[in-house]
Design a protein around this motif. Structure first.
Motif, PDB file in Angstrom:
ATOM      1  N   PHE A   1       0.810  -1.275  -0.063  1.00  0.00           N
ATOM      2  CA  PHE A   1       0.162  -0.268  -0.063  1.00  0.00           C
ATOM      3  C   PHE A   1       0.711   1.428   0.000  1.00  0.00           C
ATOM      4  O   PHE A   1       2.128   1.185   0.348  1.00  0.00           O
ATOM      5  CB  PHE A   1      -1.067   0.211   1.169  1.00  0.00           C
ATOM      6  CG  PHE A   1      -0.284   0.155   2.610  1.00  0.00           C
ATOM      7  CD1 PHE A   1      -0.205   1.623   3.007  1.00  0.00           C
ATOM      8  CD2 PHE A   1       0.414  -0.814   3.128  1.00  0.00           C
ATOM      9  CE1 PHE A   1       0.363   1.375   4.231  1.00  0.00           C
ATOM     10  CE2 PHE A   1       0.993  -0.690   4.257  1.00  0.00           C
ATOM     11  CZ  PHE A   1       1.011   0.233   4.929  1.00  0.00           C
ATOM     12  N   VAL A   2       0.103   2.395  -0.221  1.00  0.00           N
ATOM     13  CA  VAL A   2       1.125   3.496  -0.440  1.00  0.00           C
ATOM     14  C   VAL A   2       0.312   4.318   0.827  1.00  0.00           C
ATOM     15  O   VAL A   2      -1.022   4.681   0.647  1.00  0.00           O
ATOM     16  CB  VAL A   2       0.942   4.203  -1.738  1.00  0.00           C
ATOM     17  CG1 VAL A   2       1.642   5.497  -1.720  1.00  0.00           C
ATOM     18  CG2 VAL A   2       1.567   3.391  -2.741  1.00  0.00           C
ATOM     19  N   ILE A   3       1.156   5.139   1.513  1.00  0.00           N
ATOM     20  CA  ILE A   3       0.572   6.000   2.634  1.00  0.00           C
ATOM     21  C   ILE A   3       1.078   7.291   2.538  1.00  0.00           C
ATOM     22  O   ILE A   3       2.434   7.226   2.726  1.00  0.00           O
ATOM     23  CB  ILE A   3       0.343   5.105   3.910  1.00  0.00           C
ATOM     24  CG1 ILE A   3      -0.518   5.882   4.915  1.00  0.00           C
ATOM     25  CG2 ILE A   3       1.658   4.857   4.480  1.00  0.00           C
ATOM     26  CD1 ILE A   3      -0.925   5.174   6.151  1.00  0.00           C
ATOM     27  N   SER A   4       0.685   8.564   2.976  1.00  0.00           N
ATOM     28  CA  SER A   4       1.279   9.597   3.188  1.00  0.00           C
ATOM     29  C   SER A   4       1.818   9.608   4.542  1.00  0.00           C
ATOM     30  O   SER A   4       1.307   8.864   5.595  1.00  0.00           O
ATOM     31  CB  SER A   4       0.452  10.704   2.934  1.00  0.00           C
ATOM     32  OG  SER A   4      -0.400  10.820   3.946  1.00  0.00           O
ATOM     33  N   ILE A   5       2.767  10.344   4.705  1.00  0.00           N
ATOM     34  CA  ILE A   5       3.321  10.649   6.254  1.00  0.00           C
ATOM     35  C   ILE A   5       2.439  11.195   7.153  1.00  0.00           C
ATOM     36  O   ILE A   5       2.236  10.747   8.326  1.00  0.00           O
ATOM     37  CB  ILE A   5       4.601  11.561   6.319  1.00  0.00           C
ATOM     38  CG1 ILE A   5       5.727  10.926   5.478  1.00  0.00           C
ATOM     39  CG2 ILE A   5       5.128  11.694   7.691  1.00  0.00           C
ATOM     40  CD1 ILE A   5       6.495   9.470   5.940  1.00  0.00           C
ATOM     41  N   GLU A   6       1.562  11.971   6.792  1.00  0.00           N
ATOM     42  CA  GLU A   6       0.372  12.702   7.467  1.00  0.00           C
ATOM     43  C   GLU A   6      -0.347  11.569   7.804  1.00  0.00           C
ATOM     44  O   GLU A   6      -0.920  11.388   9.058  1.00  0.00           O
ATOM     45  CB  GLU A   6      -0.275  13.750   7.031  1.00  0.00           C
ATOM     46  CG  GLU A   6       0.604  15.260   6.643  1.00  0.00           C
ATOM     47  CD  GLU A   6       1.258  15.787   8.076  1.00  0.00           C
ATOM     48  OE1 GLU A   6       0.347  15.494   9.025  1.00  0.00           O
ATOM     49  OE2 GLU A   6       2.383  15.848   8.165  1.00  0.00           O
ATOM     50  N   ASN A   7      -0.834  10.738   6.844  1.00  0.00           N
ATOM     51  CA  ASN A   7      -1.695   9.647   7.309  1.00  0.00           C
ATOM     52  C   ASN A   7      -1.142   8.732   8.183  1.00  0.00           C
ATOM     53  O   ASN A   7      -1.635   8.139   9.260  1.00  0.00           O
ATOM     54  CB  ASN A   7      -2.282   8.869   5.971  1.00  0.00           C
ATOM     55  CG  ASN A   7      -3.448   9.674   5.464  1.00  0.00           C
ATOM     56  OD1 ASN A   7      -3.901  10.542   6.038  1.00  0.00           O
ATOM     57  ND2 ASN A   7      -3.730   9.109   4.109  1.00  0.00           N
ATOM     58  N   LEU A   8       0.358   8.444   8.178  1.00  0.00           N
ATOM     59  CA  LEU A   8       0.954   7.486   9.159  1.00  0.00           C
ATOM     60  C   LEU A   8       1.066   8.276  10.286  1.00  0.00           C
ATOM     61  O   LEU A   8       0.748   7.561  11.530  1.00  0.00           O
ATOM     62  CB  LEU A   8       2.375   7.205   8.485  1.00  0.00           C
ATOM     63  CG  LEU A   8       3.235   6.206   9.269  1.00  0.00           C
ATOM     64  CD1 LEU A   8       2.382   4.881   9.318  1.00  0.00           C
ATOM     65  CD2 LEU A   8       4.681   6.196   8.472  1.00  0.00           C
ATOM     66  N   LYS A   9       1.239   9.373  10.571  1.00  0.00           N
ATOM     67  CA  LYS A   9       1.258   9.933  11.966  1.00  0.00           C
ATOM     68  C   LYS A   9      -0.101   9.943  12.303  1.00  0.00           C
ATOM     69  O   LYS A   9      -0.334   9.614  13.670  1.00  0.00           O
ATOM     70  CB  LYS A   9       1.600  11.444  11.410  1.00  0.00           C
ATOM     71  CG  LYS A   9       3.092  11.710  11.446  1.00  0.00           C
ATOM     72  CD  LYS A   9       3.574  13.216  10.827  1.00  0.00           C
ATOM     73  CE  LYS A   9       2.915  14.283  11.554  1.00  0.00           C
ATOM     74  NZ  LYS A   9       3.585  15.405  11.289  1.00  0.00           N
ATOM     75  N   THR A  10      -1.141  10.088  11.698  1.00  0.00           N
ATOM     76  CA  THR A  10      -2.528   9.862  12.309  1.00  0.00           C
ATOM     77  C   THR A  10      -2.748   8.479  12.717  1.00  0.00           C
ATOM     78  O   THR A  10      -3.351   8.410  13.978  1.00  0.00           O
ATOM     79  CB  THR A  10      -3.663  10.162  10.981  1.00  0.00           C
ATOM     80  OG1 THR A  10      -3.512  11.766  10.875  1.00  0.00           O
ATOM     81  CG2 THR A  10      -4.946  10.179  11.706  1.00  0.00           C
ATOM     82  N   ILE A  11      -2.517   7.316  11.977  1.00  0.00           N
ATOM     83  CA  ILE A  11      -2.664   6.085  12.329  1.00  0.00           C
ATOM     84  C   ILE A  11      -1.860   5.748  13.611  1.00  0.00           C
ATOM     85  O   ILE A  11      -2.612   5.260  14.560  1.00  0.00           O
ATOM     86  CB  ILE A  11      -2.310   5.230  11.355  1.00  0.00           C
ATOM     87  CG1 ILE A  11      -3.332   5.223  10.059  1.00  0.00           C
ATOM     88  CG2 ILE A  11      -2.017   3.618  11.793  1.00  0.00           C
ATOM     89  CD1 ILE A  11      -2.594   4.533   8.829  1.00  0.00           C
ATOM     90  N   MET A  12      -0.642   6.253  13.889  1.00  0.00           N
ATOM     91  CA  MET A  12       0.072   6.095  14.965  1.00  0.00           C
ATOM     92  C   MET A  12      -0.188   7.056  15.980  1.00  0.00           C
ATOM     93  O   MET A  12       0.685   6.946  17.060  1.00  0.00           O
ATOM     94  CB  MET A  12       1.724   6.151  14.433  1.00  0.00           C
ATOM     95  CG  MET A  12       1.974   4.900  13.493  1.00  0.00           C
ATOM     96  SD  MET A  12       3.441   5.238  12.682  1.00  0.00           S
ATOM     97  CE  MET A  12       4.699   4.869  14.289  1.00  0.00           C
TER      98      MET A  12
END
Length: 184
Positions: free
Chosen positions: A157-168
């Protein structure tokens, strides 16, 4: 662990906002969740955990009872936010009163009835993993990322850094840790 404990819960609940909890609280919550029969239709009044089960997480605490009690108190006073869809956000309590059986070293904890729909009679859109997979995770962000990746079956999958920060659940306070994560 003697009997492998399995954590099963709906995906929207693992993607909830747990920002008010620490890693130890989340691990103890996952231990409680592993006691729920996800394929059944009965939600027990109480779920039981022991000091020995909590010790398996290898917390560096001398007074494990105090450590467990502090986490259970936090779990009883915190609400998590779950998004069922783009239109609805639900605040859910986690646990009720805490009963400690001194003689047997057992904690008797009721999971909130609000969690029932996320933990039992699950047939689709759920994540399942061995509780022992959490033993060496030392940060809440690691646990959140592990559950997210597990929920998408570790597909490419491809995920933006911003979305990764939200998930984590990375906020300004933990941003330095996130920078360390990116470097590694």
């Amino acid at each position: 662990m003697k009997k492998e404990l399995i954590v099963v819960q709906k995906n929207n609940s693992i993607r909830g906002d747990f920002s008010n909890l620490e890693i130890r609280d989340m691990k103890i919550l996952k231990l409680l969740v592993s006691k729920v029969n996800a394929t059944g239709d009965k939600f027990n009044d109480y779920y039981y955990i022991t000091k020995d089960e909590v010790r398996l997480f290898q917390f560096n605490e001398r007074n494990i009872h105090s450590y467990i009690k502090t986490s259970l108190r936090r779990l009883s006073s915190v609400f998590i936010v779950v998004k069922n869809d783009d239109k609805e956000e639900i605040e859910i309590s986690l646990v009720g009163k805490i009963i400690y059986d001194k003689k047997n070293g057992i904690y008797k904890v009721p999971l909130s009835a609000d969690l029932k729909e996320y933990l039992i009679d699950i047939k689709k859109e759920f994540t399942k993993y061995n509780l022992s997979n959490l033993v060496y995770l030392t940060r809440k962000e690691q646990l959140k990322l592990y559950e997210y990746l597990k929920s998408i079956s570790f597909e490419i999958f491809v995920i933006s850094i911003e979305n990764l920060k939200t998930i984590m659940e990375i906020n300004k306070k933990s941003f330095e840790s996130f920078l360390t994560f990116i470097k590694s």
